[in-house]
Design an enzyme around this catalytic site. Sequence first.
Site, mmCIF file in Angstrom:
data_model
loop_
_atom_site.group_PDB
_atom_site.id
_atom_site.type_symbol
_atom_site.label_atom_id
_atom_site.label_comp_id
_atom_site.label_asym_id
_atom_site.label_seq_id
_atom_site.Cartn_x
_atom_site.Cartn_y
_atom_site.Cartn_z
ATOM 1 N N TYR A 143 0.765 -1.365 -0.073
ATOM 2 C CA TYR A 143 -0.052 -0.094 -0.067
ATOM 3 C C TYR A 143 0.976 1.310 0.027
ATOM 4 C CZ TYR A 143 -4.581 -2.055 0.787
ATOM 5 O OH TYR A 143 -5.692 -2.604 0.774
ATOM 6 N N LYS A 194 3.636 -14.989 1.583
ATOM 7 C CA LYS A 194 3.871 -15.921 0.539
ATOM 8 C C LYS A 194 5.322 -16.097 0.457
ATOM 9 C CE LYS A 194 2.257 -17.358 -3.446
ATOM 10 N NZ LYS A 194 1.498 -18.865 -3.545
ATOM 11 N N ASP A 226 -2.436 -18.221 -0.262
ATOM 12 C CA ASP A 226 -3.310 -18.916 -1.097
ATOM 13 C C ASP A 226 -3.976 -20.140 -0.116
ATOM 14 O OD1 ASP A 226 -0.935 -20.234 -1.063
ATOM 15 O OD2 ASP A 226 -0.763 -20.685 -3.241
ATOM 16 N N ASP A 250 -6.011 -7.440 4.058
ATOM 17 C CA ASP A 250 -7.097 -6.675 3.506
ATOM 18 C C ASP A 250 -8.161 -7.854 2.994
ATOM 19 O OD1 ASP A 250 -8.606 -4.495 2.357
ATOM 20 O OD2 ASP A 250 -7.989 -4.878 0.355
ATOM 21 N N ASP A 254 -11.787 -9.609 4.731
ATOM 22 C CA ASP A 254 -13.096 -9.454 4.122
ATOM 23 C C ASP A 254 -13.691 -10.808 3.939
ATOM 24 O OD1 ASP A 254 -13.219 -6.834 3.504
ATOM 25 O OD2 ASP A 254 -13.958 -6.944 1.453
#
Length: 369
Positions: A143, A194, A226, A250, A254
């Site tokens: 970000y 990751k 993942d 983020d 959700d």
Amino acid sequence: MTKQYQITLLPGDGIGPEIMAVTVDVLKVVSKQYDLDFTFEEACIGGAAIDQIGEPLPAESLEKCRRSDAVLLAAIGGYQWDNLPRHQRPETGLLRLRAGLGLFANLRPATILPQLIDASTLKREVVEGVDIMVVRELTGGIYFGQPKGIFETEKGEKRGVNTMAYKESEIDRIVKVGFEIAQKRRGKLCSVDKANVLDVSQLWRDRVTAMAPNYPDVELTHLYVDNAAMQLVRDPKQFDTIVTGNLFGDILSDEAAMLTGSIGMLPSASLGADGPGVFEPVHGSAPDIAGQDKANPLAQVLSAAMMLHYGLNEPEAATNIEQGVIQVLERGYRTGDIMSTGMTPVGCRRMGEALIEVLSSEQVLGFRF
Ligand code: IPM
Ligand code: MG
């Protein structure tokens, strides 16, 4: 003695002002019960600030936030601002607020309430008992990393660039929060990265592993993002506390939110090393239902409870609000997003009134978030 708190309200856009109004009414009731003296001061952010002042986080708004004990934010954004240049978008205001207040730790609980199990799209046996805390890094990673932008190559082709970067100190401070929260919960921490592909994630994993011996009471695991996304829908009950970087957090927050049936129920807290925290619902500004008295105010109300807990250290008042929310659901009140057969449909304002009735009747169920 009455305790005094200065609270900055950032209602923002879309449904923001409606859910904020309900929440302020609830806080006023609670303040009387717990002898707290709140002074509320409003400031603008997001699209509302762009329209009034021409930028998404005016200096005056940031200054008001800095001077307060806590900041209660509703939501920002809407279609009419989506095509502005990036520095004028509502989202940029939110990112500047996070950076400006140094809010590196974002806590996003996803707790399924027994009353709302049937609102989840997943099977009852998969989601019953889910209680996850996502600890998301909030002021670094892709970000904020440099370089970023849309550049032209020598051949005149456009190339979009963002950079995912973390310094050791940035990793260490958020991972510490993750371990400490896990200690206070069920003692399990899952770090998500990751590292099989990204160097920045390898450094993340190395730091987490190096810190683990300081927390012998915490059971640490690592997952690639993942796999974590898949495990969250396959068997969410395996998770207690998750700690991860900005972008992965983020996305996963959700996903975790939706396990609980509606993103309209979930609060969050963003905290820095010192200074005021920002407390806001996980959901967005829902411009499609704005101004129609249809929004669910409960995530905003629960964000106020998180403010009392983490920002003002008033756990009793916080618990009272949380229990009031359970009770109001127990009584069958539902906004559209959490509606199921046999329940009483209500709008935003009525949900707030019902909650105030419950809080005034001082009935509690003994449920703790
Ligand atoms: C969130 C939101 C924000 C983010 C947007 C609105 C900038 O999605 O708080 O999760 O990406 O962090
Ligand atoms: Mg998000």
